[in-house]
Design an enzyme around this catalytic site. Structure first.
Site, PDB file in Angstrom:
ATOM      1  N   SER A  92       3.120  -1.966  10.675  1.00  0.00           N
ATOM      2  CA  SER A  92       4.550  -1.904  11.000  1.00  0.00           C
ATOM      3  C   SER A  92       5.294  -3.204  10.699  1.00  0.00           C
ATOM      4  O   SER A  92       6.188  -3.606  11.453  1.00  0.00           O
ATOM      5  CB  SER A  92       4.757  -1.483  12.460  1.00  0.00           C
ATOM      6  OG  SER A  92       4.274  -0.172  12.662  1.00  0.00           O
TER       7      SER A  92
ATOM      8  N   GLU B 269      -7.106   4.689   7.539  1.00  0.00           N
ATOM      9  CA  GLU B 269      -6.866   6.098   7.175  1.00  0.00           C
ATOM     10  C   GLU B 269      -8.072   6.678   6.444  1.00  0.00           C
ATOM     11  O   GLU B 269      -8.358   7.870   6.567  1.00  0.00           O
ATOM     12  CB  GLU B 269      -5.577   6.215   6.342  1.00  0.00           C
ATOM     13  CG  GLU B 269      -4.351   5.997   7.208  1.00  0.00           C
ATOM     14  CD  GLU B 269      -3.106   5.553   6.454  1.00  0.00           C
ATOM     15  OE1 GLU B 269      -3.076   5.620   5.219  1.00  0.00           O
ATOM     16  OE2 GLU B 269      -2.163   5.105   7.144  1.00  0.00           O
TER      17      GLU B 269
ATOM     18  N   HIS C 256      -9.697   0.867   4.756  1.00  0.00           N
ATOM     19  CA  HIS C 256      -8.445   1.182   5.445  1.00  0.00           C
ATOM     20  C   HIS C 256      -8.704   2.217   6.543  1.00  0.00           C
ATOM     21  O   HIS C 256      -9.508   3.130   6.363  1.00  0.00           O
ATOM     22  CB  HIS C 256      -7.412   1.712   4.435  1.00  0.00           C
ATOM     23  CG  HIS C 256      -6.026   1.744   5.001  1.00  0.00           C
ATOM     24  ND1 HIS C 256      -5.606   2.741   5.855  1.00  0.00           N
ATOM     25  CD2 HIS C 256      -4.982   0.898   4.868  1.00  0.00           C
ATOM     26  CE1 HIS C 256      -4.344   2.497   6.201  1.00  0.00           C
ATOM     27  NE2 HIS C 256      -3.945   1.374   5.615  1.00  0.00           N
TER      28      HIS C 256
ATOM     29  N   GLU D 281      -5.660  -5.110  10.634  1.00  0.00           N
ATOM     30  CA  GLU D 281      -4.691  -4.031  10.825  1.00  0.00           C
ATOM     31  C   GLU D 281      -5.062  -3.236  12.078  1.00  0.00           C
ATOM     32  O   GLU D 281      -5.875  -2.294  11.995  1.00  0.00           O
ATOM     33  CB  GLU D 281      -4.714  -3.081   9.622  1.00  0.00           C
ATOM     34  CG  GLU D 281      -4.332  -3.708   8.318  1.00  0.00           C
ATOM     35  CD  GLU D 281      -3.688  -2.683   7.396  1.00  0.00           C
ATOM     36  OE1 GLU D 281      -2.505  -2.854   7.064  1.00  0.00           O
ATOM     37  OE2 GLU D 281      -4.364  -1.702   7.031  1.00  0.00           O
TER      38      GLU D 281
ATOM     39  N   GLY E 120       2.698  -1.073   4.425  1.00  0.00           N
ATOM     40  CA  GLY E 120       2.642   0.352   4.095  1.00  0.00           C
ATOM     41  C   GLY E 120       4.042   0.902   3.900  1.00  0.00           C
ATOM     42  O   GLY E 120       4.661   0.760   2.845  1.00  0.00           O
ATOM     43  N   GLY E 121       4.586   1.528   4.945  1.00  0.00           N
ATOM     44  CA  GLY E 121       5.875   2.219   4.879  1.00  0.00           C
ATOM     45  C   GLY E 121       6.985   1.405   4.225  1.00  0.00           C
ATOM     46  O   GLY E 121       7.706   1.923   3.356  1.00  0.00           O
TER      47      GLY E 121
ATOM     48  N   GLY F 129       1.980   2.305  10.897  1.00  0.00           N
ATOM     49  CA  GLY F 129       2.930   3.405  10.754  1.00  0.00           C
ATOM     50  C   GLY F 129       3.567   3.869  12.054  1.00  0.00           C
ATOM     51  O   GLY F 129       4.169   4.938  12.111  1.00  0.00           O
TER      52      GLY F 129
ATOM     53  N   ASN G 160       0.871  -1.185   0.000  1.00  0.00           N
ATOM     54  CA  ASN G 160       0.000   0.000   0.000  1.00  0.00           C
ATOM     55  C   ASN G 160       0.905   1.231   0.000  1.00  0.00           C
ATOM     56  O   ASN G 160       1.444   1.613   1.036  1.00  0.00           O
ATOM     57  CB  ASN G 160      -0.890  -0.023   1.253  1.00  0.00           C
ATOM     58  CG  ASN G 160      -1.744   1.238   1.363  1.00  0.00           C
ATOM     59  OD1 ASN G 160      -1.864   2.000   0.396  1.00  0.00           O
ATOM     60  ND2 ASN G 160      -2.325   1.463   2.520  1.00  0.00           N
ATOM     61  N   TRP G 161       1.042   1.836  -1.182  1.00  0.00           N
ATOM     62  CA  TRP G 161       1.953   2.990  -1.306  1.00  0.00           C
ATOM     63  C   TRP G 161       1.349   4.263  -0.720  1.00  0.00           C
ATOM     64  O   TRP G 161       2.031   5.274  -0.627  1.00  0.00           O
ATOM     65  CB  TRP G 161       2.291   3.230  -2.785  1.00  0.00           C
ATOM     66  CG  TRP G 161       3.231   2.236  -3.396  1.00  0.00           C
ATOM     67  CD1 TRP G 161       3.768   1.124  -2.825  1.00  0.00           C
ATOM     68  CD2 TRP G 161       3.749   2.266  -4.740  1.00  0.00           C
ATOM     69  NE1 TRP G 161       4.581   0.462  -3.712  1.00  0.00           N
ATOM     70  CE2 TRP G 161       4.589   1.147  -4.904  1.00  0.00           C
ATOM     71  CE3 TRP G 161       3.580   3.128  -5.829  1.00  0.00           C
ATOM     72  CZ2 TRP G 161       5.262   0.870  -6.091  1.00  0.00           C
ATOM     73  CZ3 TRP G 161       4.244   2.853  -7.019  1.00  0.00           C
ATOM     74  CH2 TRP G 161       5.080   1.738  -7.142  1.00  0.00           C
ATOM     75  N   LYS G 162       0.068   4.222  -0.415  1.00  0.00           N
ATOM     76  CA  LYS G 162      -0.636   5.418   0.097  1.00  0.00           C
ATOM     77  C   LYS G 162      -0.441   6.589  -0.874  1.00  0.00           C
ATOM     78  O   LYS G 162      -0.445   6.368  -2.085  1.00  0.00           O
ATOM     79  CB  LYS G 162      -0.173   5.754   1.510  1.00  0.00           C
ATOM     80  CG  LYS G 162      -0.175   4.528   2.438  1.00  0.00           C
ATOM     81  CD  LYS G 162       0.004   4.863   3.875  1.00  0.00           C
ATOM     82  CE  LYS G 162       0.193   3.578   4.665  1.00  0.00           C
ATOM     83  NZ  LYS G 162      -0.040   3.715   6.074  1.00  0.00           N
TER      84      LYS G 162
HETATM   85  C1  PEP Z   1      -0.996   0.175   6.061  1.00  0.00           C
HETATM   86  O1  PEP Z   1      -1.070   1.371   5.796  1.00  0.00           O
HETATM   87  O2  PEP Z   1      -1.867  -0.607   5.663  1.00  0.00           O
HETATM   88  C2  PEP Z   1       0.139  -0.294   6.847  1.00  0.00           C
HETATM   89  C3  PEP Z   1       0.151  -1.528   7.243  1.00  0.00           C
HETATM   90  O3  PEP Z   1       1.128   0.631   7.086  1.00  0.00           O
HETATM   91  P1  PEP Z   1       2.547   0.345   7.802  1.00  0.00           P
HETATM   92  O4  PEP Z   1       3.101  -0.904   7.215  1.00  0.00           O
HETATM   93  O5  PEP Z   1       3.360   1.558   7.470  1.00  0.00           O
HETATM   94  O6  PEP Z   1       2.259   0.220   9.259  1.00  0.00           O
END
Ligand code: PEP
Length: 240
Positions: A202, A90, A88, A156, A223-224, A162, A8-10
């Site tokens: 994370s 966010e 999600h 999640e 994500g990150g 994050g 997930n590049w956001k």
């Molecule tokens: C996400 O945004 O779905 C996610 C899992 O982010 P991160 O890996 O940065 O915690």
């Protein structure tokens, strides 16, 4: 069951050049047996990236018509996009998406022939089982048993996204059990067993293998770490 690693590049990266470079690096090294890698970039890059499965990070809850600024599930399907992330945290937090909006989008995606990565998870301090049960029951309302083959659930915990505070494998296992129990009550044990469940929050190349080995999950949502090619490739390879 084939494992699924979803990036997930956001709202990243800012230039097409960076997107192309990142995608190219991943494409070159991220082919692993029994694992499907899905990249979910911002909408604008979707038609421009080729060679790996793609997903969008959102869709409109409307199909077509006078809805300025929206992107429809049918338009994505027409571009051969395979997956869509729905629910999600966010989007729930910054764009006020409710379980009802999430449900409308899930049904819209499934009717268009997209596969759904349905995100659920509790906020810090919330009672996990109650939240998960509520999100699943409302998010999947009127989703037919036959459509569940196209649904992947991503657990999640919001506090883990994050933050660097990833969920322990013990807690992940208990969330998976809770998700399966809700799916059993809605669809029976066979569908519950066959529904893929991912963990996200994370994840990095140091902890990824542990989730796949001991977390009872069928894949990961990243994500990150998906923005760092070496890190993401190492996560993909940890499924081996
Ligand atoms: C996400 O945004 O779905 C996610 C899992 O982010 P991160 O890996 O940065 O915690």
């Amino acid at each position: 069951m084939e494992k699924l690693i979803v990036a997930n590049w956001k709202l990243n990266p800012i230039t097409f050049k960076e997107a192309k470079d990142l995608f190219g690096a991943v494409k070159k090294h991220a082919k692993v047996k029994n694992t499907q890698v899905v990249i979910c970039p911002p909408f604008v890059y979707l038609p421009l990236l080729k060679g790996l499965s793609l997903g969008s990070q959102n869709i409109s809850s409307e199909q077509k018509g006078a809805f300025t600024g929206e992107i429809s599930a049918l338009q994505l399907k027409d571009l051969n996009i395979e997956y869509v992330i729905i629910g999600h945290s966010e989007r729930r937090k910054h764009f006020s998406e409710t379980n009802e909006t999430v449900n409308k989008k899930i049904k819209m995606a499934l009717e268009a022939g997209l596969k759904v990565i349905f995100c659920i998870g509790e906020n810090e301090g919330e009672e996990k089982n109650t939240i998960l049960q509520n999100q699943i029951t409302k998010g999947l309302a009127d989703v037919l048993p036959a459509q569940m083959e196209q649904v992947v659930i991503a657990y999640e915990p919001v506090w883990a996204i994050g933050t660097g505070k990833n969920c322990s494998t013990e807690e992940t296992k208990s969330a998976v059990e809770s998700i399966k129990n809700t799916l059993i009550s809605l669809y029976g044990s066979q569908i519950a067993e066959n529904t893929r469940i991912l963990y996200g929050g994370s994840v990095n190349s140091t902890n990824s293998a542990e989730y796949l080995k001991n977390g009872e999950v069928n894949g990961l949502l990243i994500g990150g770490a998906s923005l760092k090619p070496d890190e993401f490739i190492a996560i993909v390879k940890s499924t081996e």
